[in-house]
Design a protein around this motif. Structure first.
Motif, PDB file in Angstrom:
ATOM      1  N   ALA A   1      21.163  20.639 -18.449  1.00 11.41           N
ATOM      2  CA  ALA A   1      20.826  19.300 -18.941  1.00 11.41           C
ATOM      3  C   ALA A   1      20.846  18.293 -17.806  1.00 11.41           C
ATOM      4  O   ALA A   1      19.979  17.407 -17.718  1.00 11.41           O
ATOM      5  CB  ALA A   1      21.802  18.882 -20.041  1.00 11.41           C
TER       6      ALA A   1
ATOM      7  N   SER B   1      25.175  22.454 -20.171  1.00 11.99           N
ATOM      8  CA  SER B   1      25.458  21.128 -19.624  1.00 11.99           C
ATOM      9  C   SER B   1      24.883  20.977 -18.221  1.00 11.99           C
ATOM     10  O   SER B   1      24.312  19.923 -17.874  1.00 11.99           O
ATOM     11  CB  SER B   1      26.973  20.882 -19.596  1.00 11.99           C
ATOM     12  OG  SER B   1      27.509  20.899 -20.902  1.00 11.99           O
TER      13      SER B   1
ATOM     14  N   ASP C   1      18.884  23.823 -26.485  1.00  8.26           N
ATOM     15  CA  ASP C   1      19.566  22.553 -26.682  1.00  8.26           C
ATOM     16  C   ASP C   1      19.474  22.142 -28.154  1.00  8.26           C
ATOM     17  O   ASP C   1      20.441  21.648 -28.746  1.00  8.26           O
ATOM     18  CB  ASP C   1      18.932  21.482 -25.786  1.00  8.26           C
ATOM     19  CG  ASP C   1      19.699  20.171 -25.779  1.00  8.26           C
ATOM     20  OD1 ASP C   1      20.910  20.182 -26.082  1.00  8.26           O
ATOM     21  OD2 ASP C   1      19.089  19.139 -25.467  1.00  8.26           O
TER      22      ASP C   1
ATOM     23  N   SER D   1      28.479  26.755 -23.002  1.00 10.28           N
ATOM     24  CA  SER D   1      28.467  25.303 -22.848  1.00 10.28           C
ATOM     25  C   SER D   1      28.298  24.824 -21.399  1.00 10.28           C
ATOM     26  O   SER D   1      27.492  23.927 -21.138  1.00 10.28           O
ATOM     27  CB  SER D   1      29.736  24.713 -23.460  1.00 10.28           C
ATOM     28  OG  SER D   1      29.711  23.311 -23.430  1.00 10.28           O
TER      29      SER D   1
ATOM     30  N   SER E   1      22.509  21.744 -30.958  1.00  9.42           N
ATOM     31  CA  SER E   1      22.733  20.536 -31.751  1.00  9.42           C
ATOM     32  C   SER E   1      22.887  20.859 -33.232  1.00  9.42           C
ATOM     33  O   SER E   1      23.721  20.260 -33.917  1.00  9.42           O
ATOM     34  CB  SER E   1      21.583  19.540 -31.542  1.00  9.42           C
ATOM     35  OG  SER E   1      20.412  19.933 -32.235  1.00  9.42           O
TER      36      SER E   1
ATOM     37  N   THR F   1      21.419  16.245 -29.393  1.00  6.31           N
ATOM     38  CA  THR F   1      21.001  17.096 -28.291  1.00  6.31           C
ATOM     39  C   THR F   1      21.470  16.495 -26.968  1.00  6.31           C
ATOM     40  O   THR F   1      21.679  15.286 -26.850  1.00  6.31           O
ATOM     41  CB  THR F   1      19.465  17.244 -28.265  1.00  6.31           C
ATOM     42  OG1 THR F   1      18.874  15.933 -28.223  1.00  6.31           O
ATOM     43  CG2 THR F   1      18.963  17.975 -29.495  1.00  6.31           C
ATOM     44  N   LEU F   2      21.650  17.361 -25.969  1.00  9.67           N
ATOM     45  CA  LEU F   2      22.030  16.879 -24.639  1.00  9.67           C
ATOM     46  C   LEU F   2      20.863  16.171 -23.960  1.00  9.67           C
ATOM     47  O   LEU F   2      21.045  15.214 -23.222  1.00  9.67           O
ATOM     48  CB  LEU F   2      22.499  18.062 -23.779  1.00  9.67           C
ATOM     49  CG  LEU F   2      23.758  18.779 -24.260  1.00  9.67           C
ATOM     50  CD1 LEU F   2      23.999  20.036 -23.430  1.00  9.67           C
ATOM     51  CD2 LEU F   2      24.964  17.853 -24.194  1.00  9.67           C
ATOM     52  N   SER F   3      19.666  16.667 -24.201  1.00 15.92           N
ATOM     53  CA  SER F   3      18.457  16.069 -23.645  1.00 15.92           C
ATOM     54  C   SER F   3      17.853  15.096 -24.652  1.00 15.92           C
ATOM     55  O   SER F   3      17.998  15.277 -25.862  1.00 15.92           O
ATOM     56  CB  SER F   3      17.437  17.169 -23.319  1.00 15.92           C
ATOM     57  OG  SER F   3      16.156  16.620 -23.047  1.00 15.92           O
TER      58      SER F   3
END
Length: 421
Positions: A166, A163, A192, A159, A196, A203-205
């Motif tokens: 991202a 992060s 990513d 993680s 998810s 998603t982070l992006s």
């Protein structure tokens, strides 16, 4: 550190050094030493990981053409790559190179901190080191992300890396325009998306949600349809209720959004064969896969495309609370998916892409589907032995826990901390 220059022999103090020097001559512009274990790990990465992990292993396979040259230019990237290679020493319930794996991981983490401190140094841009340092940090973090993912510890150790990447990728002004960054971006976007669906979270992006920006150098390799399927999945993950089965069914089946294809020019969508999926809605009983065999004589790529399509439909149902027509229930789709997995021959280059759809659909097999459950566990155990990677056995444990809760009539609300893909 210098950019790639004329080839210099690698200073290696093990019997593997001669073979490795001849194989990667010209990639390093600086001398460094590898001990015997590190030499073995580098050789394993070249011969095993880079050829068996991605679905595409052609001459432009970026796991070789991008990551290996970057490792030859920066010791931090090399340590990260060697740690990742050690992850593939998993066999019979333990890592054969566990001590080296952890030592290299800690060394790589320390090196990443040093690289990050260089970005804050005055005059870095003027020295021409800024882009190279960003690439090195990006590559090291991406390799460490893959390390944590394939080590399968189940504690979301991946993680922090995801992060951080991202955040890095949210600043396009920092992006160098070259094939190295193109591949690393693609590798991030894919993982990513895997995150998810594993956590059933957005998603982070926002790449898949907003489309390809003109600022992204990957544009020159991408046609509009290249990321059509992951865009649908990202919309589902974000809670978009407007995604329909019709959109998923209309997907042309292209799989060149996998990271290993990142540097391969996109083909026209018309070259991808699209199966007729009317059988899903029209047949009141479960339709056997032999129908597709007799009608289409499917290739491995066609089998995987259909498997991903079915997984997308199942994932949509998992994320929705609305009632779905029983003819298209999650269980029925899951049974169809198992037949597709059975149809894919062992040894297919697409076997490395099975974990994503299996991680989604296999949870929907019920107590009445004992033979299908047994087959999925057998295939995962086979893949674990084939690829020497622990995370396949972690998925087995995840499925057993999920099935146990389902059989007992207990809602399984815990999402996987293993990246299923």
């Amino acid at each position: 550190m210098r950019r790639r220059g004329p080839g210099k022999a690698l200073a290696m103090n093990s019997p593997h050094g001669v073979a490795l020097t001849s194989r990667i001559s010209g990639l390093s512009a600086w001398p460094f030493e590898l001990n015997a274990t590190e030499s073995v790990l580098l050789d394993r990465y070249i011969q095993r990981f880079s050829n068996t992990y991605p679905a595409f292993s052609g001459p432009t396979n970026p796991f070789l053409t991008v990551l290996l040259p970057l490792a030859m230019q920066c010791r931090v990237v090399l340590d990260s790559l060697l740690a990742l290679s050690a992850v593939q020493s998993w066999e019979n319930g333990s890592f054969g190179m566990g001590a080296a794996m952890l030592r290299l991981r800690q060394k790589a983490l320390g090196g990443c901190r040093q690289l990050l401190s260089q970005l804050d140094m005055p005059g870095v841009e003027l020295k021409g080191m800024h882009n190279q340092t960003i690439i090195s940090v990006f590559a090291s973090c991406m390799l460490l992300l893959l390390f944590e993912k394939l080590a399968g510890e189940g504690q979301e150790n991946w993680s922090p890396h995801l992060s951080f990447i991202a955040q890095l990728c949210s600043q396009p002004l920092l992006w160098p325009v070259d094939k190295e960054f193109d591949f690393l971006l693609s590798l991030f976007w894919y993982n990513d998306l895997v995150r998810s669906t594993s956590l059933q979270a957005p998603t982070l992006s926002d790449f898949y949600l907003t489309g390809i920006s003109a600022q992204i150098s990957l544009d020159r390799l991408s046609s509009p349809g290249r990321f059509a399927f992951p865009c649908l999945i990202a919309r589902i993950s974000s809670g978009d209720p407007t995604v329909t089965d019709a959109e998923i069914s209309a997907w042309d089946g292209r799989l060149d959004w996998f990271p290993s294809f990142a540097l391969v020019a996109s083909e026209n969508a018309e070259t991808y064969f699209h199966w007729d999926n009317l059988y899903l809605a029209m047949d009141p009983h479960f339709h056997r896969v032999e129908h597709l065999i007799n009608t289409y004589n499917p290739t491995d790529q066609m089998i995987m495309s259909e498997l991903y399509r079915i997984a997308g439909m199942v994932y949509r149902r998992q994320r929705e609370s609305m009632w779905i027509n029983q003819d298209l229930s999650k269980n029925r789709l899951a049974l169809w998916a198992v037949q597709l997995v059975q149809l894919l021959p062992e040894g297919s280059p697409y076997e490395s892409t099975l974990l994503w759809p299996i991680g989604i659909v296999a949870k929907e097999l019920t107590l009445l589907d004992g033979s299908q459950r047994a087959y999925i566990l057998l295939r995962l155990n086979t893949l674990e032995r084939q690829f020497h990677m622990k995370h396949f056995s972690c998925v087995v444990d995840m499925l057993l826990n999920s099935w146990s809760a389902s059989d007992a009539g207990i809602a399984n609300t815990t999402n996987s901390t293993i990246l299923l893909g």
